[in-house]
Design a protein around this motif. Structure first.
Motif, PDB file in Angstrom:
ATOM      1  N   THR A   1      46.636  82.401  48.535  1.00 23.67           N
ATOM      2  CA  THR A   1      45.770  82.099  49.403  1.00 23.67           C
ATOM      3  C   THR A   1      45.350  83.110  50.465  1.00 23.67           C
ATOM      4  O   THR A   1      44.160  83.352  50.589  1.00 23.67           O
ATOM      5  N   HIS A   2      46.353  83.727  51.190  1.00 24.93           N
ATOM      6  CA  HIS A   2      46.091  84.426  52.252  1.00 24.93           C
ATOM      7  C   HIS A   2      45.281  85.774  51.650  1.00 24.93           C
ATOM      8  O   HIS A   2      44.310  86.113  52.229  1.00 24.93           O
ATOM      9  N   HIS A   3      45.651  86.104  50.299  1.00 27.86           N
ATOM     10  CA  HIS A   3      44.883  87.484  49.939  1.00 27.86           C
ATOM     11  C   HIS A   3      43.711  87.080  49.034  1.00 27.86           C
ATOM     12  O   HIS A   3      42.646  87.903  49.525  1.00 27.86           O
ATOM     13  N   MET A   4      43.310  86.003  48.664  1.00 29.02           N
ATOM     14  CA  MET A   4      41.944  85.694  48.241  1.00 29.02           C
ATOM     15  C   MET A   4      41.095  85.399  49.345  1.00 29.02           C
ATOM     16  O   MET A   4      40.067  85.725  49.160  1.00 29.02           O
ATOM     17  N   ARG A   5      41.512  84.903  50.343  1.00 32.47           N
ATOM     18  CA  ARG A   5      40.578  84.882  51.578  1.00 32.47           C
ATOM     19  C   ARG A   5      40.015  86.078  52.109  1.00 32.47           C
ATOM     20  O   ARG A   5      38.957  86.158  52.622  1.00 32.47           O
ATOM     21  N   HIS A   6      41.137  87.054  52.057  1.00 33.34           N
ATOM     22  CA  HIS A   6      40.563  88.511  52.381  1.00 33.34           C
ATOM     23  C   HIS A   6      39.458  89.074  51.501  1.00 33.34           C
ATOM     24  O   HIS A   6      38.595  89.615  51.873  1.00 33.34           O
TER      25      HIS A   6
ATOM     26  N   PHE B   1      37.488  87.161  49.450  1.00 36.17           N
ATOM     27  CA  PHE B   1      36.264  86.428  49.096  1.00 36.17           C
ATOM     28  C   PHE B   1      35.822  85.547  50.196  1.00 36.17           C
ATOM     29  O   PHE B   1      34.715  84.871  50.123  1.00 36.17           O
ATOM     30  N   GLN B   2      36.671  85.785  51.456  1.00 35.51           N
ATOM     31  CA  GLN B   2      35.745  84.993  52.599  1.00 35.51           C
ATOM     32  C   GLN B   2      35.453  85.961  53.649  1.00 35.51           C
ATOM     33  O   GLN B   2      34.448  86.058  54.056  1.00 35.51           O
ATOM     34  N   ASP B   3      36.503  86.794  53.957  1.00 39.64           N
ATOM     35  CA  ASP B   3      36.406  87.727  55.282  1.00 39.64           C
ATOM     36  C   ASP B   3      37.228  88.857  55.230  1.00 39.64           C
ATOM     37  O   ASP B   3      38.360  88.586  55.509  1.00 39.64           O
ATOM     38  N   HIS B   4      36.830  90.141  54.605  1.00 40.43           N
ATOM     39  CA  HIS B   4      37.741  91.229  54.486  1.00 40.43           C
ATOM     40  C   HIS B   4      38.349  91.796  55.854  1.00 40.43           C
ATOM     41  O   HIS B   4      39.008  92.797  55.965  1.00 40.43           O
ATOM     42  N   ARG B   5      37.855  91.318  57.000  1.00 41.30           N
ATOM     43  CA  ARG B   5      38.170  91.685  58.201  1.00 41.30           C
ATOM     44  C   ARG B   5      39.588  91.164  58.747  1.00 41.30           C
ATOM     45  O   ARG B   5      40.084  91.242  59.813  1.00 41.30           O
ATOM     46  N   TYR B   6      40.381  90.142  57.968  1.00 38.67           N
ATOM     47  CA  TYR B   6      41.225  89.416  58.104  1.00 38.67           C
ATOM     48  C   TYR B   6      42.158  89.578  57.021  1.00 38.67           C
ATOM     49  O   TYR B   6      41.638  89.881  55.816  1.00 38.67           O
ATOM     50  N   GLY B   7      43.599  89.374  56.856  1.00 38.56           N
ATOM     51  CA  GLY B   7      44.366  89.010  55.930  1.00 38.56           C
ATOM     52  C   GLY B   7      44.662  90.501  55.294  1.00 38.56           C
ATOM     53  O   GLY B   7      44.690  90.813  54.084  1.00 38.56           O
ATOM     54  N   PHE B   8      45.298  91.578  56.094  1.00 37.87           N
ATOM     55  CA  PHE B   8      45.398  92.742  55.589  1.00 37.87           C
ATOM     56  C   PHE B   8      46.873  93.042  54.959  1.00 37.87           C
ATOM     57  O   PHE B   8      47.160  93.670  54.136  1.00 37.87           O
ATOM     58  N   GLY B   9      47.567  91.842  55.442  1.00 41.75           N
ATOM     59  CA  GLY B   9      49.233  91.722  54.622  1.00 41.75           C
ATOM     60  C   GLY B   9      48.945  91.388  53.275  1.00 41.75           C
ATOM     61  O   GLY B   9      48.450  90.366  53.128  1.00 41.75           O
TER      62      GLY B   9
ATOM     63  N   THR C   1      45.372  88.333  62.867  1.00 42.14           N
ATOM     64  CA  THR C   1      44.219  88.964  61.740  1.00 42.14           C
ATOM     65  C   THR C   1      44.655  87.807  60.567  1.00 42.14           C
ATOM     66  O   THR C   1      44.328  88.174  59.400  1.00 42.14           O
ATOM     67  N   LEU C   2      45.053  86.681  60.843  1.00 42.81           N
ATOM     68  CA  LEU C   2      45.218  85.700  59.706  1.00 42.81           C
ATOM     69  C   LEU C   2      44.082  85.294  59.468  1.00 42.81           C
ATOM     70  O   LEU C   2      43.086  85.057  60.171  1.00 42.81           O
ATOM     71  N   PRO C   3      43.931  85.150  58.015  1.00 41.90           N
ATOM     72  CA  PRO C   3      42.608  84.554  57.714  1.00 41.90           C
ATOM     73  C   PRO C   3      42.151  83.405  57.923  1.00 41.90           C
ATOM     74  O   PRO C   3      43.110  82.296  58.423  1.00 41.90           O
ATOM     75  N   ARG C   4      40.751  82.727  58.023  1.00 38.49           N
ATOM     76  CA  ARG C   4      40.557  81.483  58.365  1.00 38.49           C
ATOM     77  C   ARG C   4      40.823  80.396  57.243  1.00 38.49           C
ATOM     78  O   ARG C   4      41.124  80.922  56.195  1.00 38.49           O
ATOM     79  N   SER C   5      40.950  79.487  57.829  1.00 37.57           N
ATOM     80  CA  SER C   5      41.443  78.352  56.979  1.00 37.57           C
ATOM     81  C   SER C   5      40.313  77.522  55.837  1.00 37.57           C
ATOM     82  O   SER C   5      41.021  76.836  55.028  1.00 37.57           O
ATOM     83  N   ARG C   6      39.115  78.193  55.773  1.00 38.78           N
ATOM     84  CA  ARG C   6      38.296  77.534  54.976  1.00 38.78           C
ATOM     85  C   ARG C   6      38.615  78.050  53.526  1.00 38.78           C
ATOM     86  O   ARG C   6      38.943  79.120  53.074  1.00 38.78           O
ATOM     87  N   LYS C   7      38.486  77.053  52.569  1.00 35.48           N
ATOM     88  CA  LYS C   7      39.276  76.837  51.322  1.00 35.48           C
ATOM     89  C   LYS C   7      38.043  77.411  50.521  1.00 35.48           C
ATOM     90  O   LYS C   7      36.715  77.294  50.827  1.00 35.48           O
ATOM     91  N   SER C   8      38.362  78.087  49.125  1.00 39.16           N
ATOM     92  CA  SER C   8      37.279  78.468  48.176  1.00 39.16           C
ATOM     93  C   SER C   8      38.198  78.388  46.968  1.00 39.16           C
ATOM     94  O   SER C   8      39.233  78.096  46.659  1.00 39.16           O
ATOM     95  N   ALA C   9      37.110  78.161  46.036  1.00 36.97           N
ATOM     96  CA  ALA C   9      37.531  77.986  44.668  1.00 36.97           C
ATOM     97  C   ALA C   9      38.587  79.143  43.962  1.00 36.97           C
ATOM     98  O   ALA C   9      39.675  78.784  43.413  1.00 36.97           O
ATOM     99  N   SER C  10      38.512  80.266  44.460  1.00 39.71           N
ATOM    100  CA  SER C  10      39.262  81.260  44.072  1.00 39.71           C
ATOM    101  C   SER C  10      40.693  81.196  44.755  1.00 39.71           C
ATOM    102  O   SER C  10      41.586  81.522  43.697  1.00 39.71           O
ATOM    103  N   GLU C  11      40.897  80.782  45.944  1.00 37.93           N
ATOM    104  CA  GLU C  11      42.099  80.807  46.278  1.00 37.93           C
ATOM    105  C   GLU C  11      42.964  79.672  45.722  1.00 37.93           C
ATOM    106  O   GLU C  11      44.135  79.581  45.763  1.00 37.93           O
ATOM    107  N   THR C  12      42.289  78.656  45.480  1.00 40.09           N
ATOM    108  CA  THR C  12      42.858  77.382  44.714  1.00 40.09           C
ATOM    109  C   THR C  12      43.402  77.576  43.348  1.00 40.09           C
ATOM    110  O   THR C  12      43.917  76.793  42.760  1.00 40.09           O
ATOM    111  N   GLY C  13      42.796  78.647  42.712  1.00 39.14           N
ATOM    112  CA  GLY C  13      43.130  78.931  41.122  1.00 39.14           C
ATOM    113  C   GLY C  13      42.171  78.110  40.496  1.00 39.14           C
ATOM    114  O   GLY C  13      42.296  78.102  39.158  1.00 39.14           O
TER     115      GLY C  13
END
Length: 202
Positions: A159-164, A166-174, A186-198
């Motif tokens: 979820t952490h990496h998919m948000r980086h 597909f949502q905002d590449h300014r967050y989630g570098f780990g 720089t933790l990614p925001r909590s908005r969900k996407s289809a990609s991160e949920t599989g």
């Protein structure tokens, strides 16, 4: 991918290659430390120190180098070659681990820094831990893109990496750990996407 076959060849790598190159480095560094007189406990502590140093290095390499967008002429092409191609084509299995053309020179540079910082033979097991951290990063990255993890921790990392991506590449570098994102804010925001949920492949 590139007009130059030379660049295209050196930007692609089979996922098994990093292990073939660097597992012997991990083993060799530990062996060199012990062979040159380091106590077992000292070797373990140095190894763990190298592993910890990797986590911070992973964060800053991704944040500062991989997402560096040079302003000079041709800078957009430099960025694309370094990391932009992965964001444009995240399904490309041959571009999910670092190619030796990049990883081997970087490893040599860091080995030199470790020798300067720790001296020999202490640098060797510390560098081994660092390289194990790198391998963990490479294969975790591959896993997060090509599988849906079954464990709670794995799902959180994905979820952490998919948000980086597909949502905002300014967050989630780990990638292998969100530790430094939490520390650096720089933790990614909590908005969900289809990609991160599989629901669809990234």
């Amino acid at each position: 991918m590139f007009e130059s076959r030379f660049l295209d060849f050196f930007s692609r790598v089979h996922p098994v290659i990093p292990a073939l190159i660097f597992v012997p480095v991990v083993v060799g560094g530990v062996w060199l430390g012990i062979d040159r007189g380091l106590a077992f406990g000292t070797t373990v502590l140095l190894f763990l120190a190298g592993l910890a140093i990797w986590t911070l290095t992973e964060y800053w390499l991704h944040r500062l180098l991989f997402h560096w967008e040079p302003k000079f002429r041709g800078g957009d092409r430099v960025h694309f070659i370094i990391h932009g191609v992965h964001h444009d084509h995240p399904n490309d299995a041959m571009r999910l681990v670092m190619p030796p053309a990049v990883s081997v020179p970087l490893a040599a540079l860091f080995l030199g820094l470790y020798v300067l910082a720790f001296g020999t033979p202490h640098a060797f097991p510390a560098f081994s831990g660092f390289i194990l951290g790198y391998l963990t990063y490479d294969y975790m990255h591959y896993h997060l893109h090509h599988h849906v993890p079954k464990t709670t921790f794995g799902k959180r990392l994905r979820t952490h990496h998919m948000r980086h991506h597909f949502q905002d590449h300014r967050y989630g570098f780990g990638v292998s750990s969100p530790l430094w994102d939490a520390i650096m804010g720089t933790l990614p925001r909590s908005r969900k996407s289809a990609s991160e949920t599989g629901e669809q492949s990234p």
